[in-house]
Design an enzyme around this catalytic site. Structure first.
Site, PDB file in Angstrom:
ATOM      1  N   THR A 170      -7.042   4.704  12.844  1.00 47.42           N
ATOM      2  CA  THR A 170      -7.597   5.739  12.160  1.00 47.42           C
ATOM      3  C   THR A 170      -8.318   6.884  12.741  1.00 47.42           C
ATOM      4  OG1 THR A 170      -9.027   6.035   9.780  1.00 47.42           O
ATOM      5  CG2 THR A 170      -9.440   4.031  11.497  1.00 47.42           C
ATOM      6  N   ARG A 184      -1.106   7.215  -3.834  1.00 46.30           N
ATOM      7  CA  ARG A 184      -2.766   6.876  -3.396  1.00 46.30           C
ATOM      8  C   ARG A 184      -3.473   6.253  -4.728  1.00 46.30           C
ATOM      9  NH1 ARG A 184      -4.729   5.615   0.910  1.00 46.30           N
ATOM     10  NH2 ARG A 184      -4.596   7.844   2.186  1.00 46.30           N
ATOM     11  N   LEU A 228       0.072  -2.559   8.945  1.00 45.46           N
ATOM     12  CA  LEU A 228      -0.668  -1.790   8.031  1.00 45.46           C
ATOM     13  C   LEU A 228      -1.697  -2.278   7.095  1.00 45.46           C
ATOM     14  CD1 LEU A 228       2.580   0.536   6.783  1.00 45.46           C
ATOM     15  CD2 LEU A 228       1.300   0.723   8.643  1.00 45.46           C
ATOM     16  N   LYS A 270     -11.736  -0.957  13.014  1.00 51.10           N
ATOM     17  CA  LYS A 270     -10.439  -0.266  13.410  1.00 51.10           C
ATOM     18  C   LYS A 270     -10.731  -0.015  14.698  1.00 51.10           C
ATOM     19  CE  LYS A 270      -7.308  -0.095  10.092  1.00 51.10           C
ATOM     20  NZ  LYS A 270      -5.922  -0.655  10.372  1.00 51.10           N
ATOM     21  N   GLY A 300       0.722  -1.342   0.191  1.00 50.32           N
ATOM     22  CA  GLY A 300      -0.183  -0.065  -0.043  1.00 50.32           C
ATOM     23  C   GLY A 300       0.810   1.340   0.045  1.00 50.32           C
ATOM     24  N   GLN A 301       0.172   2.399  -0.117  1.00 48.23           N
ATOM     25  CA  GLN A 301       0.708   3.717   0.035  1.00 48.23           C
ATOM     26  C   GLN A 301       1.640   3.986   1.017  1.00 48.23           C
ATOM     27  OE1 GLN A 301      -0.891   7.894  -0.201  1.00 48.23           O
ATOM     28  NE2 GLN A 301      -1.201   7.324   1.871  1.00 48.23           N
ATOM     29  N   ASP A 302       1.143   3.656   2.369  1.00 50.75           N
ATOM     30  CA  ASP A 302       2.032   3.967   3.621  1.00 50.75           C
ATOM     31  C   ASP A 302       3.085   2.786   3.804  1.00 50.75           C
ATOM     32  OD1 ASP A 302       0.286   5.900   3.971  1.00 50.75           O
ATOM     33  OD2 ASP A 302      -0.413   4.939   5.739  1.00 50.75           O
ATOM     34  N   GLU A 326     -11.035   7.898  11.383  1.00 49.27           N
ATOM     35  CA  GLU A 326     -12.439   7.266  10.984  1.00 49.27           C
ATOM     36  C   GLU A 326     -13.056   6.972  12.313  1.00 49.27           C
ATOM     37  OE1 GLU A 326     -14.303   7.234   8.270  1.00 49.27           O
ATOM     38  OE2 GLU A 326     -12.923   8.187   7.204  1.00 49.27           O
ATOM     39  N   GLN A 349      -8.375  -4.646   4.869  1.00 52.20           N
ATOM     40  CA  GLN A 349      -9.072  -3.804   4.082  1.00 52.20           C
ATOM     41  C   GLN A 349      -9.353  -2.350   4.358  1.00 52.20           C
ATOM     42  OE1 GLN A 349     -11.267  -1.899   1.786  1.00 52.20           O
ATOM     43  NE2 GLN A 349     -12.878  -2.140   3.473  1.00 52.20           N
ATOM     44  N   HIS A 377      -3.994  11.286   4.786  1.00 58.44           N
ATOM     45  CA  HIS A 377      -2.601  11.755   4.287  1.00 58.44           C
ATOM     46  C   HIS A 377      -2.730  11.091   3.037  1.00 58.44           C
ATOM     47  CE1 HIS A 377      -2.586   7.861   6.646  1.00 58.44           C
ATOM     48  NE2 HIS A 377      -1.510   7.409   5.913  1.00 58.44           N
ATOM     49  N   TYR A 415     -15.739  -0.047   8.256  1.00 54.43           N
ATOM     50  CA  TYR A 415     -14.409   0.052   8.618  1.00 54.43           C
ATOM     51  C   TYR A 415     -13.908   0.675   9.691  1.00 54.43           C
ATOM     52  CZ  TYR A 415      -9.672   2.110   7.805  1.00 54.43           C
ATOM     53  OH  TYR A 415      -8.530   2.476   7.875  1.00 54.43           O
TER      54      TYR A 415
END
Length: 329
Positions: free
Chosen positions: A130, A189, A85, A158, A16-18, A132, A88, A184, A154
């Site tokens: 997160t 992304r 990290l 989390k 993934g991105q991170d 969220e 889903q 971020h 999600y």
């Protein structure tokens, strides 16, 4: 002259991105980096290739929902630090796949914690929590003491993973931290995320493509930062004497409309000429506004966001625009 022994980091979800930016950072710090995906033999690891570090990272297959797979991977890698990290990560998709989201995020985190506990090794764990989890806060800056009110499958998953990290830290003395990261972004992304979609569409139109930007509610507000800065905060959390949770954010909130307008204006375009409203993109429940207070991270980690939302957009466009240079030629 004594030399510090090389550390090993296991990055769960390195594709993934991170994961990509974190791997790059750790390699620069002379770590041995092992990265996992569900099937390392078929994953293309596009982000690692894009960053030019594909050959420097060891890859391993690991299914977080399979305890034996997790235990074997950790046993073989023998990491000093684990950066969790994986799972889903799309809020929108979690409404369509709630069971898979809960299993990959919550059960995956529990398996990781149990595997480390079973091995009895002094491994430090970072978990990607997160913003969220906070749910609707009216745009007021939130910190590590703010209560969670998740508004999506999600975020609910989390939140469960977050509290498991906290519980294992307290119950078993494990060095486990939650990084409560706000939005971020970066060129890594994926286009299925709204910011990647906006930048990609704007660049296509600027290059001459006949394209339209279709979005749902553009009046939601988010705290947007630059991903390469945020992965440094992850590393800093695991270098402390005691494990703690940290909010990582810029402290500034902007509407999605502002994000779009600046992206299009940067390319000499008027947003209203290309924007279509599509109700299908609206979620069953939505956070109207969020904003983070990262003062604890600045005080204890020495970390502070440097890039603004406009900086993020400009850097993403600079990277993306050349990809469409052949359009209209």
């Amino acid at each position: 002259m004594n030399q510090t022994a090389q550390k090993t980091a296991l990055i769960c979800g390195i594709s993934g991105q991170d994961g990509g930016y974190l791997a790059q950072l750790l390699l620069e710090k002379n770590y041995r980096v092992v990265g996992t995906s569900r099937d390392a033999q078929t994953t293309d690891f596009r982000n690692l290739r894009s960053l030019g570090i594909f050959d420097q990272v060891e890859k391993a297959s690991m299914a977080l929902t399979d305890f034996r797979s997790v235990l074997n991977t950790i046993s073989h890698a023998k990491p000093d630090e684990i950066y969790h990290l994986a799972g889903q990560s799309s809020v929108g998709l979690s409404f369509e796949q709630p069971v898979e989201t809960l299993e990959s995020v919550a059960l995956g985190t529990l398996n990781l914690l149990e595997a480390v506990r079973a091995l009895g090794l002094p491994i430090r764990i970072y978990h990607a929590s997160t913003s969220e989890c906070f749910g609707e806060t009216g745009g007021k800056p939130v910190n590590e003491e703010t209560a969670f009110q998740p508004k999506s499958p999600y975020a609910t998953a989390k939140a469960a993973a977050h509290w498991m990290i906290s519980n294992y830290r307290e119950a078993y003395g494990m060095f486990a931290c939650n990084g409560i990261l706000f939005n971020h972004e970066s060129p890594l992304r994926p286009k299925r995320f709204v910011t990647g979609k906006i930048i990609s569409t704007a660049c296509q139109i600027s290059a001459g493509a006949d394209a339209r930007l279709k979005l749902g509610d553009i009046d939601i507000r988010r705290d947007w930062g630059w991903a390469p800065e945020y992965v440094e905060a992850m590393w800093l959390m695991l270098q402390q004497e005691t494990p703690q949770d940290f909010v990582i954010a810029t402290g500034k909130s902007h509407s999605l409309r502002e994000f779009c307008e600046f992206a299009f204006a940067t390319l000499g375009l008027e947003l209203t000429d290309y924007l279509d409203s599509d109700p299908s993109f609206k979620r069953p429940t939505e956070i109207r506004a969020n904003c983070g207070d990262a003062s604890k991270a600045e005080r204890l980690l020495g970390w502070r966001a440097k890039s603004t939302m406009r900086d993020v957009i400009s850097m993403m466009i600079k990277h993306e625009l050349p990809a469409y240079s052949d359009i209209g030629s």
